[in-house]
Each structure stands twice: as structure tokens, then as C-alpha cells.
Design a protein around this motif. Structure first.
Motif, PDB file in Angstrom:
ATOM      1  N   ARG A 161     -14.234  -4.896   6.811  1.00  0.00           N
ATOM      2  CA  ARG A 161     -12.787  -4.661   6.885  1.00  0.00           C
ATOM      3  C   ARG A 161     -12.474  -3.175   7.027  1.00  0.00           C
ATOM      4  NH1 ARG A 161     -14.075  -6.826   2.134  1.00  0.00           N
ATOM      5  NH2 ARG A 161     -13.011  -8.813   2.563  1.00  0.00           N
ATOM      6  N   TRP A 180      -8.992  -1.984   7.108  1.00  0.00           N
ATOM      7  CA  TRP A 180      -7.667  -1.603   6.632  1.00  0.00           C
ATOM      8  C   TRP A 180      -7.652  -0.714   5.381  1.00  0.00           C
ATOM      9  CZ3 TRP A 180      -6.239  -2.937   1.780  1.00  0.00           C
ATOM     10  CH2 TRP A 180      -6.824  -4.062   1.187  1.00  0.00           C
ATOM     11  N   ASN A 230      -4.219  -7.814  -1.007  1.00  0.00           N
ATOM     12  CA  ASN A 230      -5.397  -7.477  -0.212  1.00  0.00           C
ATOM     13  C   ASN A 230      -5.906  -8.675   0.586  1.00  0.00           C
ATOM     14  OD1 ASN A 230      -6.195  -8.396  -2.983  1.00  0.00           O
ATOM     15  ND2 ASN A 230      -8.242  -8.371  -2.057  1.00  0.00           N
ATOM     16  N   TYR A 272      -3.943 -11.008   1.909  1.00  0.00           N
ATOM     17  CA  TYR A 272      -3.058 -11.091   3.072  1.00  0.00           C
ATOM     18  C   TYR A 272      -3.464 -10.064   4.124  1.00  0.00           C
ATOM     19  CZ  TYR A 272       1.319 -11.574   5.717  1.00  0.00           C
ATOM     20  OH  TYR A 272       2.261 -11.790   6.705  1.00  0.00           O
ATOM     21  N   ALA A 273      -3.836  -8.875   3.678  1.00  0.00           N
ATOM     22  CA  ALA A 273      -4.303  -7.855   4.617  1.00  0.00           C
ATOM     23  C   ALA A 273      -5.573  -8.312   5.334  1.00  0.00           C
ATOM     24  CB  ALA A 273      -4.555  -6.536   3.879  1.00  0.00           C
ATOM     25  N   ASP A 274      -6.495  -8.919   4.588  1.00  0.00           N
ATOM     26  CA  ASP A 274      -7.713  -9.465   5.212  1.00  0.00           C
ATOM     27  C   ASP A 274      -7.353 -10.510   6.270  1.00  0.00           C
ATOM     28  OD1 ASP A 274      -9.446  -7.901   3.770  1.00  0.00           O
ATOM     29  OD2 ASP A 274     -10.033  -9.476   2.355  1.00  0.00           O
ATOM     30  N   GLU A 282      -5.983  -8.748   9.398  1.00  0.00           N
ATOM     31  CA  GLU A 282      -7.031  -8.084  10.174  1.00  0.00           C
ATOM     32  C   GLU A 282      -7.924  -9.126  10.859  1.00  0.00           C
ATOM     33  OE1 GLU A 282     -10.798  -5.069   9.407  1.00  0.00           O
ATOM     34  OE2 GLU A 282      -8.866  -4.595   8.454  1.00  0.00           O
ATOM     35  N   THR A 297       4.860  -9.838  10.476  1.00  0.00           N
ATOM     36  CA  THR A 297       4.728 -10.351   9.107  1.00  0.00           C
ATOM     37  C   THR A 297       6.083 -10.850   8.623  1.00  0.00           C
ATOM     38  OG1 THR A 297       5.233  -8.256   7.998  1.00  0.00           O
ATOM     39  CG2 THR A 297       2.941  -8.651   8.619  1.00  0.00           C
ATOM     40  N   THR A 305       3.080  -6.551   2.529  1.00  0.00           N
ATOM     41  CA  THR A 305       3.529  -6.102   3.845  1.00  0.00           C
ATOM     42  C   THR A 305       2.927  -4.755   4.195  1.00  0.00           C
ATOM     43  OG1 THR A 305       5.608  -7.305   3.553  1.00  0.00           O
ATOM     44  CG2 THR A 305       5.555  -5.616   5.261  1.00  0.00           C
ATOM     45  N   LEU A 342       0.115  -3.445   3.111  1.00  0.00           N
ATOM     46  CA  LEU A 342      -1.304  -3.603   3.416  1.00  0.00           C
ATOM     47  C   LEU A 342      -1.499  -4.309   4.755  1.00  0.00           C
ATOM     48  CD1 LEU A 342      -2.976  -4.462  -0.015  1.00  0.00           C
ATOM     49  CD2 LEU A 342      -2.391  -2.251   0.983  1.00  0.00           C
ATOM     50  N   ALA A 343      -0.587  -5.211   5.102  1.00  0.00           N
ATOM     51  CA  ALA A 343      -0.663  -5.880   6.402  1.00  0.00           C
ATOM     52  C   ALA A 343      -0.469  -4.881   7.534  1.00  0.00           C
ATOM     53  CB  ALA A 343       0.384  -6.986   6.485  1.00  0.00           C
ATOM     54  N   ALA A 394      -3.524  -3.234   8.140  1.00  0.00           N
ATOM     55  CA  ALA A 394      -4.490  -4.144   8.761  1.00  0.00           C
ATOM     56  C   ALA A 394      -4.180  -4.443  10.223  1.00  0.00           C
ATOM     57  CB  ALA A 394      -4.535  -5.451   7.969  1.00  0.00           C
TER      58      ALA A 394
END
Length: 552
Positions: free
Chosen positions: A20, A22, A219, A221-223, A226, A242, A255, A257-258, A261
Motif C-alpha cells: 500500500r 497511501w 485505514n 476504507y483507504a485500502d 487504493e 467517495t 475521507t 485517507l481515501a 489513496a
């Protein structure tokens, strides 16, 4: 918790994303913003907005700077349909603004939607169907293949009606309940949609990946974002959007973290309005960017107006601690916080640095249309610095630092007794009661002073224990001369520790304010305050005030 059987809840599965990227990224530019206040926000209200409220909120969104606004679900009700027609008929859609409408994959609904869109130059048709395992199993009882077929049927219908629309149509597709959908299936259905639409450089598609229900930590959601970014075909022509909800209370973090990503676009509302715990708050997101030196492209320079209009339209009160906009967010009750804020503001005033660096205030209140006036308020938890700040900021009294503890104690005694916050006026009344209306055992009648070869000579007239006394004295200044005269008859021993003065008011009508600190056998420090048009008289008044307070 009691009575919860084992296995009723289970941890969210991990995302297989070993490399990852991000966590190392930074937000360096604003995303595309889309307000969904008029649709997602409106459907969550106890009393949905009428036409006038919708128009008022719509005007606010334009003023803030939104270029994409989801105005409703025009095929769902006459109110929604009529609102969009009002925007068109009254020419209320600027050329640089894209109107967005939500619709399900049913022909009569899509036909009605395009009827409402007639005359709109730029519109996004937001097509959705739920893809989560729970929805497929419990609600629709359909297979993955059937869910994909439903989405593609919707795309075909939008393409069909697009042909006869005199304007530009963009497609947005949401695999609703994305966070409850297997990533492989979310990518499969999204890629099928973009392929059927005919994605290309001049025909980009918005793939909206909503946390319709927030089900895991940010985290995760960020994964997911990505992972999707790496598995969507023609990624350069896909706008990843998002749409987070706040079920776990972390929609803002999710949001942000997204965006790290790879998300390009954010849907949200003002002040969190939305189903259950609400949608992500765009005000918080935008002002978070501002505090990091990133231009948000949205104007929140008058948050009071924003709050007033949103509250009036939604009939929802804003929490006093809501980030950036709540009534108390620029207020400090803690004494140590008050002192630090006071020093930070004073430091900033005496320096020319642009960089904002004031303890406990991550943003300059003036940048969002708020003022410093309400930063420090007084209750039983307040400290000496906060009291001094109010007296100076509101009333012009610049208390010497050594006097702060004494005044702070007087105020705290009253606030402890009342058990509530004190207003600035109540604080000032305490100050006046203790320094200008003090009970007298000795009172000044008259004071004249002259200077001869650097020596001050005075004649002092005062009452003590009901007897008028006139005495002469001399010293190296008016206060020293007064003390010399006073001690001819006055028997209470004291020494003068410090003296301060400043002017109060406009130059033409300014009064002199004097502060004198004395020490007695029983008291190490006791202050008196005096006010007069003449600085020498103000100083003597301050001395008499200190004596009356020390020997009461």
C-alpha cells in the motif's frame, strides 16, 4: 457488554494490499466537491425542505463555490421534480455548475428524470444499485450476475435517453453499500458499467465508492480505495468518488485517507446532515485542508451565515463543539488554555509573521468570520490569564501580571458560588466592586503636588476614622511624597512594591489608570487601582484603594 452472544459481531476482514502506498502520501490539492445536501441530506430530515428552503440552501451552495450539486431524485416525487424545473425555468444554474440527479435502473424513472433535466446544459445522472453481500442475500435475493445485469440495464437506458437530450450528460455509478461488497465484485461491476457506457478521454465516468454504512476503521476504507484504483480499467478516465457516512464517527478521517489513496472526488453535506449519524461534513474537510496550507476552493469565510442558513433549512441545531463552526470552538475555559491563547495573540500582535501559531487555535477565527471576542470566557475552571484578557479586551484595563492571581481569585470565588459561567459584564462588576467601590476606613479628599529641583512636594487632605487630616510630604515622586505625608498620622505600616500606569480611552478624553502594589506585615501583596484625568491623582487614589483593601 451484557447479554451479547459470542459471534454476534465479527471483525472486518483485512484487505490484501501488502505494498500500500497511501500511508506515505499527502493531500496537496482539493478534490472535486459535490454537495448532496439537497438529496441525501434532505431525505434524512424529519421535515423535508419545501421549495423556499431548497432554493435558499441551493443559493448558499453556489455562494460557497460548489461546482457539482446533487439537487434531488426528480423521478421520486413531485416536489423533487418541481425543484429541478424551477432551477431550469428561472435560469438559476450557472454555466460552470453541473447539476446531479439520482435515479434507479428503471425505465419509467429514468424517463421522468430526463424530462426534469430538459434544458440543463450539464448534468450528471447518478445511477446506483446495491451490491453488498447482505443486500444480495437478504433484500434482493439475486446473484452477482443478476446484479450486474441490473446495473447494465440502467446504463443502457441512460444512453437511450441521452441521445435526445440537448446538453452534456455525465454518468456516475455507485455500487451502493460498497464497504459491504467483495472488492473483486465491486471492481467487476464497475468495469462492466464503464465499458458499457463507452469510457474514454472525452467520456469519463464517475465511480462512486460509498461507505453507505461505515463498517471498519478509516485505514481499511483507504485500502479499499487504493485497491479499486489499481483494478479499475481505464483508470485515467475514471473519477473515483467517495461518499462516506459517519456510523463509526470517523467519516472525516476515512475521507481524508481515501484522498491519500487516490480518490479524486468527495460527496458530502454541510454540518454532517444525512441518514443515521450523517454524511461526512464538507466544512470540516475543507477547513482541515486550509489549516494545512491547501486551497480548498470553497469559501467558508463566513461560517456564521452558513450555520444560520443550514439550521433554518434543516431544522437541526449545530452542536456547540462542532469543529470550526460550533459556538464554543474558539472559547477557552481552562486557565492554562486561556493564558496560552492570550500570550499567543499578544505575540502575534507584536510580530509580523504570516504563519499562524497560536496555542489551542488551529485556525485563525477571523479567517472563518469569527472574532477573538468570545475566545476566553469565565467559569470556575478559568485562570488568572483569562480574567486579565477579558478586562483588557473588553474594558481596556491592562492589569500588571503580578495582579492577575489576585483578580483571578476574586472572580473564581464568585463563579464557584454561582456554579456557572460569568459574562464579561459580571466579571467587570466584580472588578469594580473590589477596586472602585471598596469599603473605606481612609478616604482621599484632596491632593496637590509640585516639583522643586527633582523633589516632589505635596499637600494631602484625607479622612481617617472620621477625622479630616491635612499633612505635607515630599519624596522622589508623587506617590512617594503622598506616602511621606500620610505616615505623619497614619499608623498602619506598609511598603510600596510596584507601580504601573496606562491610559484608557481615546487620546482626547483618555483617563489615567494606575495600579499600586503594597506589602504589609500580614499581606505580601495587595493591589489598588485608581482612575483620574490626572495621573498623579490616579496614583494616589490607587494607593488609598490598596490601603483600604489591605487594612479592611
Amino acid at each position: 457488554m451484557k447479554n451479547i452472544p459470542q459471534g454476534k459481531y465479527r471483525p472486518y476482514p483485512k484487505i490484501d494490499l501488502p505494498n500500500r502506498k497511501w500511508p506515505s502520501n499527502r493531500i496537496t490539492k482539493a478534490p472535486k466537491w459535490c454537495s448532496v445536501d439537497l438529496r441525501d441530506g434532505n431525505q434524512a430530515l424529519i421535515n423535508p425542505m419545501d421549495m423556499n428552503k431548497k432554493l435558499s440552501l441551493y443559493a448558499l451552495l453556489l455562494k460557497i463555490g460548489f461546482k457539482e450539486i446533487e439537487v434531488g431524485f426528480p423521478s421520486a416525487s413531485k416536489v423533487e421534480f418541481d425543484f429541478l424545473r424551477r432551477l431550469v425555468d428561472d435560469n438559476l444554474i450557472p454555466d460552470d455548475v453541473t447539476i446531479q440527479v439520482l435515479v434507479q435502473a428503471r425505465e419509467h424513472l429514468i424517463a421522468k428524470t430526463f424530462e426534469a433535466l430538459k434544458g440543463v446544459k450539464k448534468a450528471t445522472v447518478h445511477l446506483y444499485n446495491s451490491t453488498s453481500t447482505a443486500q444480495r442475500k437478504i433484500v434482493f435475493q439475486k446473484s452477482k450476475e443478476e446484479i450486474i445485469a441490473l446495473a447494465l440495464e440502467g446504463v443502457d437506458l441512460v444512453k437511450k435517453y441521452e441521445k435526445n437530450h440537448d446538453g452534456e450528460i455525465f454518468l456516475e455509478y455507485s455500487p451502493e453499500s460498497f464497504t459491504g461488497t467483495e472488492l473483486e465484485f465491486a471492481a467487476e461491476i464497475s468495469n462492466a458499467v464503464t465499458a458499457r457506457w463507452g469510457i474514454g478521454e472525452k467520456r469519463k465516468v464517475i465511480i462512486n465508492l460509498p461507505a453507505t454504512v461505515e463498517m471498519a476503521t478509516p485505514n481499511v476504507y483507504a485500502d479499499q480505495i487504493e485497491w479499486m484504483s489499481e483494478h479499475l480499467h481505464n483508470r485515467e478516465n475514471v473519477i473515483i468518488s467517495t461518499h462516506t457516512h459517519n456510523d463509526r464517527g470517523t467519516s472525516v478521517a476515512a475521507t481524508e485517507l481515501a484522498l491519500l489513496a487516490g480518490a479524486d472526488r468527495v460527496e458530502g453535506t454541510l454540518l454532517c446532515n444525512g441518514e443515521r449519524t450523517g454524511n461526512v461534513d464538507i466544512i470540516t474537510l475543507a477547513l482541515n485542508m486550509t489549516t494545512q496550507g491547501v486551497e480548498s476552493n470553497l469559501d467558508f469565510s463566513d461560517v456564521n451565515e452558513v450555520v444560520d442558513i443550514v439550521e433554518r433549512c434543516t431544522e437541526i441545531e449545530t452542536h456547540v463543539r462542532h469543529p470550526y463552526v460550533g459556538e464554543l470552538v474558539y472559547t477557552a475555559f481552562s486557565g492554562s488554555h486561556q493564558d496560552a491563547i492570550n500570550k499567543g495573540l499578544a505575540y502575534r500582535k507584536s510580530h509580523t509573521e504570516v504563519f499562524w501559531e497560536v496555542p489551542y487555535l488551529p485556525i485563525d477565527p477571523e479567517d472563518v468570520g469569527r472574532s477573538y471576542e468570545s475566545i476566553i470566557r469565565i467559569n470556575s475552571q478559568s485562570g488568572k490569564g483569562g480574567v486579565a484578557y477579558i478586562l483588557e479586551k473588553n474594558f481596556g484595563y491592562q492589569l500588571p501580571k503580578a495582579m492577575h492571581p489576585e483578580v483571578g481569585k476574586l472572580v473564581q470565588e464568585v463563579s464557584d458560588k454561582k456554579g456557572q459561567e460569568l459574562t464579561a459584564e459580571e466579571l467587570f462588576e466584580i472588578f469594580n466592586e473590589n477596586y472602585f467601590r471598596v469599603k473605606e476606613h481612609i478616604s482621599l479628599v484632596d491632593f496637590t503636588v509640585s516639583s522643586v529641583k527633582g523633589i516632589s512636594k505635596c499637600t494631602l487632605t484625607y479622612f481617617h476614622d472620621g477625622i479630616e487630616i491635612v499633612a505635607d510630604g515630599e519624596g522622589n515622586g508623587p506617590v512617594d511624597a503622598c506616602k511621606d505625608a500620610l505616615m505623619k498620622e497614619y499608623k498602619n505600616e506598609f511598603s510600596i512594591n510596584s507601580y504601573y500606569e496606562h491610559s484608557l480611552g481615546n487620546k482626547s478624553s483618555a483617563k489615567a489608570i494606575a495600579y499600586i502594589e503594597i506589602e504589609t506585615e500580614d499581606t505580601l501583596s495587595c493591589f489598588g487601582v485608581g482612575s483620574d484625568n490626572d495621573i498623579a491623582t490616579a496614583s494616589v487614589k490607587a494607593l488609598f484603594c490598596a490601603l483600604n483593601r489591605a487594612f479592611h
